[in-house]
Enzyme design. Structure first.
Site, PDB file in Angstrom:
ATOM      1  N   ASP A  10       4.939   6.132  10.105  1.00 52.29           N
ATOM      2  CA  ASP A  10       5.680   6.437   8.944  1.00 52.29           C
ATOM      3  C   ASP A  10       6.967   6.180   8.992  1.00 52.29           C
ATOM      4  O   ASP A  10       7.854   6.891   9.614  1.00 52.29           O
ATOM      5  CB  ASP A  10       5.480   7.865   8.455  1.00 52.29           C
ATOM      6  CG  ASP A  10       5.981   8.213   6.844  1.00 52.29           C
ATOM      7  OD1 ASP A  10       6.434   7.074   6.246  1.00 52.29           O
ATOM      8  OD2 ASP A  10       5.843   9.323   6.583  1.00 52.29           O
ATOM      9  N   ASP A 105       5.309   1.788   3.335  1.00 53.38           N
ATOM     10  CA  ASP A 105       6.176   2.159   4.839  1.00 53.38           C
ATOM     11  C   ASP A 105       5.178   2.977   5.657  1.00 53.38           C
ATOM     12  O   ASP A 105       5.790   3.847   6.477  1.00 53.38           O
ATOM     13  CB  ASP A 105       7.441   2.945   4.423  1.00 53.38           C
ATOM     14  CG  ASP A 105       7.246   4.168   3.941  1.00 53.38           C
ATOM     15  OD1 ASP A 105       6.160   4.532   3.435  1.00 53.38           O
ATOM     16  OD2 ASP A 105       8.229   5.128   4.378  1.00 53.38           O
ATOM     17  N   GLU A 106       3.635   2.934   5.575  1.00 51.38           N
ATOM     18  CA  GLU A 106       3.036   3.668   6.347  1.00 51.38           C
ATOM     19  C   GLU A 106       1.768   3.053   6.605  1.00 51.38           C
ATOM     20  O   GLU A 106       1.150   2.255   5.794  1.00 51.38           O
ATOM     21  CB  GLU A 106       2.747   4.994   5.299  1.00 51.38           C
ATOM     22  CG  GLU A 106       2.362   6.396   5.867  1.00 51.38           C
ATOM     23  CD  GLU A 106       2.273   7.325   4.439  1.00 51.38           C
ATOM     24  OE1 GLU A 106       1.023   7.947   4.774  1.00 51.38           O
ATOM     25  OE2 GLU A 106       2.755   7.252   3.710  1.00 51.38           O
TER      26      GLU A 106
HETATM   27 MG   LIG Z   1       8.212   6.888   4.909  1.00 52.36          MG
END
Ligand SMILES: [Mg+2]
Length: 388
Positions: A10, A105-106
């Site tokens: 993350d 983003d993960e």
């Molecule tokens: Mg994040």
């Protein structure tokens, strides 16, 4: 006992961190992405400096302006974040066969087949962090666990720039003191219902007979009971179509002269170009992977001015990347070439796709619950997950 090993990556304050990276004058300052200084719109991301003022994503910008009037308010530059996201995913792609990108983003990485044990998985996690920092000048928090739930929980525990490993025998200890709201699917409503029964921590939920939880939460009680004991059988499922094309080769004997390395890279470049052309896509990011004789593995990547599906361009780029690698006289055991940030995919991405991706994630979660706990649990799950 053999366990699954899953990594969750993350990025930290992603949009804000990208802006701070690209605009040095913003470093160390509270940065708020989304929303205007006049207080219109909603905050999409807040840097850690801004969070100290209580600013967080999904907060109305007007409120953020009041909380942090000195903040730098920036518009959302989705194109840029998507490009950086592709670069992040390209790095992750070199470390796992199966990746499930959960949001921009993960991602979850299935590394059971690559990591002998949790110590080996931790090494992969450290490589990922190092490469993201080295190549993209960004930080990520990484969690390693025996399932998705625990891996995600782990990545969240020491944000930012964290690395937490939860081994199966530690799961109970990690979970026990945490508030019940940390269980996925336990939103404010469910949390309140549990708290009213004196169930404030995950440990207390784990110690409660499942029948009692069922009385309280219906079939959802079964899910909560399993999670509280660290059980989660969801698979890491690749969601998106191929976003990259890669090829790699392990050599029968370590290569120690540049001519042979270049020959291999040329071959691999042709293979990757063939795949790109077959898919009708072009790569904007080119990466190479180098594994040395002692198994140390590094990646190097670069973003092209113009996306390509041409072997010649891939080859030249791969050569250049290899030239930048300090081999320190070591032989090379494996080389890989990867094209990512595929142009067609980039052009197609929109906010709509992002939402569709989230829905896809939700649907997969629900189908897992249906398989494992029956259709009645799904109704509860929808409600529980909506509260999140
Ligand atoms: Mg994040």
């Amino acid at each position: 006992m053999a366990s699954r090993i899953i990594i969750h990556v993350d990025m930290d304050a992603f949009y804000a961190a990208v802006e701070q990276r690209d605009r040095p004058e913003l470093r160390g300052r509270p940065v708020i992405v989304g929303g205007t200084p006049e207080g219109r719109g909603v905050v999409s991301a807040a840097s850690y400096e801004a969070r100290e003022f209580g600013v967080h994503s999904a907060m109305p910008a007007a409120q953020a302006v009041r909380a942090c009037p000195q903040g730098a308010f920036l518009p959302v530059d989705m194109r840029k974040y998507r490009r950086v996201s592709e670069e992040v995913m390209a790095i992750l792609g070199l470390h796992a066969g199966v990746i499930e990108q959960v949001s921009i983003d993960e991602a979850f990485l299935e590394v059971t087949d690559r990591a002998r044990d949790f110590a080996a998985a931790a090494r992969i996690a450290r490589s990922i962090k190092r490469e993201i920092r080295g190549e993209l000048k960004l930080t990520a928090s990484v969690g390693v666990g025996p399932n998705k739930f625990l891996a995600k929980l782990a990545s969240d525990l020491e944000k930012p720039d964290g690395l937490v490993v939860i081994e199966p025998h530690e799961a109970e200890g990690f979970l026990a003191p945490l508030p019940v709201g940390k269980l996925w699917g336990v939103g404010p409503k469910t949390e309140k219902r549990l708290q009213e029964r004196g169930l404030k921590t995950i440990g207390q939920v784990a110690g409660t007979p499942v029948e009692e939880l069922r009385k309280l939460l219906g079939p959802w009680g079964d899910v909560v009971h399993e999670l509280a004991r660290g059980i989660d059988e969801r698979a890491v499922e690749p969601v998106r179509e191929a976003k990259s094309a890669s090829a790699e080769q392990t050599f029968p004997e370590d290569l120690d002269n540049v001519r042979d390395m270049r020959k291999a890279l040329a071959e691999l470049s042709r293979e990757v170009a063939g795949r790109l052309q077959g898919e009708g896509v072009r790569a904007r990011t080119v990466a190479i992977k180098v594994r040395f004789g002692d198994f140390r593995t590094i990646t190097r990547q670069t973003t092209l001015g113009e996306a390509t599906d041409q072997a010649e361009v891939l080859r030249q780029t791969a050569y250049r990347l290899l030239d930048g690698v300090d081999r320190a006289g070591q032989g090379i055991r494996l080389l890989g070439v990867r094209g990512a940030g595929l142009e067609q995919a980039l052009a197609q991405l929109s906010l709509f796709d992002e939402q569709a991706q989230r829905r896809g994630q939700l649907e997969r979660t629900l189908s897992y619950i249906r398989r494992r706990f029956g259709p009645e649990a799904v109704r509860w799950a929808r409600e529980g997950l909506r509260q999140k």
